[in-house]
Design a protein around this motif. Structure first.
Motif, PDB file in Angstrom:
ATOM      1  N   HIS A 123       0.737  -1.205  -0.038  1.00 51.07           N
ATOM      2  CA  HIS A 123       0.014   0.047  -0.017  1.00 51.07           C
ATOM      3  C   HIS A 123       0.919   1.330  -0.202  1.00 51.07           C
ATOM      4  CE1 HIS A 123      -3.435  -2.847   0.232  1.00 51.07           C
ATOM      5  NE2 HIS A 123      -2.925  -3.300   1.550  1.00 51.07           N
ATOM      6  N   VAL A 124       1.815   1.345   0.667  1.00 51.68           N
ATOM      7  CA  VAL A 124       2.801   2.248   0.672  1.00 51.68           C
ATOM      8  C   VAL A 124       3.498   2.308  -0.764  1.00 51.68           C
ATOM      9  CG1 VAL A 124       5.016   3.035   1.488  1.00 51.68           C
ATOM     10  CG2 VAL A 124       3.605   1.891   3.201  1.00 51.68           C
ATOM     11  N   MET A 125       3.782   1.162  -1.238  1.00 55.90           N
ATOM     12  CA  MET A 125       4.437   1.275  -2.846  1.00 55.90           C
ATOM     13  C   MET A 125       3.543   1.792  -3.688  1.00 55.90           C
ATOM     14  SD  MET A 125       5.743  -2.363  -3.935  1.00 55.90           S
ATOM     15  CE  MET A 125       5.083  -2.732  -5.401  1.00 55.90           C
ATOM     16  N   GLU A 126       2.206   1.405  -3.613  1.00 55.90           N
ATOM     17  CA  GLU A 126       0.995   1.823  -4.379  1.00 55.90           C
ATOM     18  C   GLU A 126       1.148   3.639  -4.182  1.00 55.90           C
ATOM     19  OE1 GLU A 126      -2.170   0.462  -6.128  1.00 55.90           O
ATOM     20  OE2 GLU A 126      -0.210  -0.212  -6.909  1.00 55.90           O
ATOM     21  N   GLU A 127       1.018   3.919  -2.996  1.00 58.23           N
ATOM     22  CA  GLU A 127       0.880   5.601  -2.860  1.00 58.23           C
ATOM     23  C   GLU A 127       1.924   6.086  -3.621  1.00 58.23           C
ATOM     24  OE1 GLU A 127      -0.654   6.541   1.122  1.00 58.23           O
ATOM     25  OE2 GLU A 127       0.401   8.360   0.940  1.00 58.23           O
ATOM     26  N   LEU A 128       3.210   5.655  -3.292  1.00 58.89           N
ATOM     27  CA  LEU A 128       4.236   6.370  -3.755  1.00 58.89           C
ATOM     28  C   LEU A 128       4.416   6.158  -5.282  1.00 58.89           C
ATOM     29  CD1 LEU A 128       6.901   5.424  -1.115  1.00 58.89           C
ATOM     30  CD2 LEU A 128       6.204   7.743  -1.726  1.00 58.89           C
ATOM     31  N   ARG A 129       3.971   5.160  -5.991  1.00 62.45           N
ATOM     32  CA  ARG A 129       3.999   5.055  -7.263  1.00 62.45           C
ATOM     33  C   ARG A 129       3.143   6.076  -8.033  1.00 62.45           C
ATOM     34  NH1 ARG A 129       4.467  -0.008  -9.504  1.00 62.45           N
ATOM     35  NH2 ARG A 129       3.034  -0.950  -8.057  1.00 62.45           N
ATOM     36  N   GLU A 130       1.779   6.385  -7.342  1.00 60.41           N
ATOM     37  CA  GLU A 130       0.882   7.437  -7.969  1.00 60.41           C
ATOM     38  C   GLU A 130       1.435   8.904  -7.764  1.00 60.41           C
ATOM     39  OE1 GLU A 130      -2.561   5.625  -6.487  1.00 60.41           O
ATOM     40  OE2 GLU A 130      -2.152   3.977  -7.754  1.00 60.41           O
ATOM     41  N   ARG A 131       2.368   9.021  -6.754  1.00 55.63           N
ATOM     42  CA  ARG A 131       2.635  10.412  -6.804  1.00 55.63           C
ATOM     43  C   ARG A 131       3.846  10.855  -7.762  1.00 55.63           C
ATOM     44  NH1 ARG A 131       3.386  13.001  -1.278  1.00 55.63           N
ATOM     45  NH2 ARG A 131       1.888  11.548   0.022  1.00 55.63           N
ATOM     46  N   ARG A 132       3.810  11.858  -8.310  1.00 54.70           N
ATOM     47  CA  ARG A 132       4.740  12.346  -9.230  1.00 54.70           C
ATOM     48  C   ARG A 132       5.645  13.453  -8.741  1.00 54.70           C
ATOM     49  NH1 ARG A 132       2.905   8.684 -11.359  1.00 54.70           N
ATOM     50  NH2 ARG A 132       2.288   8.357 -13.400  1.00 54.70           N
ATOM     51  N   ARG A 133       6.820  13.614  -8.920  1.00 48.34           N
ATOM     52  CA  ARG A 133       7.771  14.468  -8.446  1.00 48.34           C
ATOM     53  C   ARG A 133       7.232  16.021  -8.853  1.00 48.34           C
ATOM     54  NH1 ARG A 133      13.825  15.536  -9.269  1.00 48.34           N
ATOM     55  NH2 ARG A 133      14.243  16.372  -7.125  1.00 48.34           N
ATOM     56  N   GLY A 134       7.176  17.034  -7.844  1.00 49.79           N
ATOM     57  CA  GLY A 134       6.353  18.303  -8.198  1.00 49.79           C
ATOM     58  C   GLY A 134       7.437  19.030  -9.051  1.00 49.79           C
TER      59      GLY A 134
END
Ligand SMILES: [Zn+2]
Length: 429
Positions: free
Chosen positions: A418-429
């Motif tokens: 779930h941590v992995m998924e959340e981070l995958r969905e973030r893009r670098r600003g």
């Protein structure tokens, strides 16, 4: 901006404290740098703290009540026949089979044998009976053979000779490193998972060597981690600041002082009766038996609705839960309490598979290793192993933009994807 890639490095059985200390003492400088830049947490394992259960929770993001893996062994439903669950027994899909996961390279994750088709490449981890069925696609097998790739060290060797075991461990590690480099350079991927499992074997046989700096094999123990840290450094240099790097273990490790034979205790107290002595296995559990244990501390009630010869009704179950909980809470060896906590199935497992789980699961105190052998003729003993799994001190290290926001303060193995998924969905600003 390119899609975010995720790398997961598993160190089977490595405790939070060991990683923290070796990193701080400069034996694992690359890990130290990741700790400094990322988020480093103590993580709880599955209950029980067995690799097959914990890794099944890691890769599916669920508890055994959903993924259906309760131990290294299980009983076929409605029988006394011992079975060894494998990847086909897993009732929840691993993250690499989720549609949104993209392409994956999965190298040496325990309990993923036999391999099955995926969008990507996989080589299963232990227990893998042969390399052909451990590998997808099959065209990879000749390349692995060329590297002299092996899934696991030979435990028989370790029982015979520690120097030969250390050689075997090193050989297995070097072949694993070759395989990771080969796949890294040739494959396209969104997620790359590489698990080192020699660490668990090393800790079982030589935990005493880690704890004692004057031990003959102390340096060998630390050097194995040093070599893994070099690979971690190589990987860290190969990714970009847009990517995510996660490191984790499936359970911790600690000193093994006593093996404690739970079925012997149940026999002593009259809860377990055997039809044959010595028994061949669970098939020799007698009609009048009320409860028995499977490794490590899983207690099954001999219920009518569950077992052909079970005498207990549902109504008997409540009383037995209380009675056995009290008995285990009082169990002492040489003046020390053995059981830290007695979990009822209802408190720890939720989901469609939960009813298949044990009625009680025992969490031991430090130093005590619970065993489910039916043949034991004594309450406690000690064999060649010097280390044992622990529940509360696995670790999770998350590096990458957003790591702090996405990582729970007290994660458990089922939080990892779930941590992995959340981070995958973030893009670098
Ligand atoms: Zn282990």
């Amino acid at each position: 901006m390119a899609e975010r890639r995720t790398v997961v490095i598993g160190l089977d059985g490595m405790p939070f404290g060991l990683i923290r200390d070796l990193a701080a003492e400069d034996a694992m400088p690359n890990t130290q740098q990741l700790i400094a830049e990322g988020v480093f947490r103590r993580m709880t394992s599955s209950i029980p703290e067995i690799s097959s259960v914990a890794w099944s929770s890691v890769i599916t993001g669920t508890n055994p009540g959903v993924h259906g893996i309760f131990g290294f062994t299980d009983l076929a439903p409605g029988t006394y026949r011992l079975v060894f669950p494998n990847f086909n027994s897993l009732k929840a899909p691993p993250f690499w089979e989720w549609k949104r996961s993209g392409r994956s390279v999965i190298l040496n994750v325990p309990s993923t044998f036999p391999a099955r088709p995926l969008n990507g490449v996989m080589v299963a981890g232990f227990v893998a009976l042969d390399l052909e069925r451990a590998t997808y696609p099959p065209s990879l097998v000749p390349h692995l053979r060329e590297m002299d790739y092996r899934v696991d060290v030979d435990a028989q060797t370790a029982h015979k000779s520690l120097p030969l075991f250390l050689q075997d461990l090193e050989h297995t590690l070097q072949a694993r490193i070759k395989a990771y480099r080969y796949l890294w350079e040739r494959e396209e991927w969104d997620t790359f998972v590489l698990v080192f499992t020699g660490t668990d074997r090393l800790a079982h046989f030589l935990w005493d060597a880690y704890e004692d700096p004057t031990h003959t094999y102390h340096t060998a123990f630390v050097n194995h981690l040093r070599r893994i840290d070099e690979v971690i450094g190589e990987i860290a240099r190969r990714i970009t600041s847009n990517d995510v790097l996660m490191m984790l273990s499936d359970h911790g490790f600690g000193k093994l002082e006593y093996d404690v034979y739970i079925n012997f205790f149940l026999r002593q107290r009259g809860f377990l009766k055997l039809a044959k002595d010595p028994p061949r296995g669970p098939q020799d559990i007698a009609d009048g038996a009320l409860a028995f244990a499977l490794d490590p501390g899983r207690i099954y009630f001999h219920l009518k609705e569950r077992f052909p010869r079970g005498p207990l009704s549902r109504a008997d179950r409540e009383a037995l839960l209380d009675e056995l909980t009290a008995a285990f809470e009082e169990l002492e060896i040489e003046g020390r309490k053995v059981v830290q906590r007695v979990y009822r199935r209802e408190e720890i497992y939720t989901g469609p598979q939960a009813e298949r789980g044990p009625d009680l699961v025992l969490l031991p105190h430090d130093g005590f290793n619970l065993r489910g052998s039916l043949k034991a003729r004594k309450l406690h003993g000690k064999d060649v192993f010097t280390g044992k799994h622990t529940h509360a001190d696995a670790f999770l290290l998350v590096w990458g933009e957003g790591a702090r926001e996405s990582t729970p303060d007290r994660p458990s193995v089922s939080d990892v994807v779930h941590v992995m998924e959340e981070l995958r969905e973030r893009r670098r600003g």
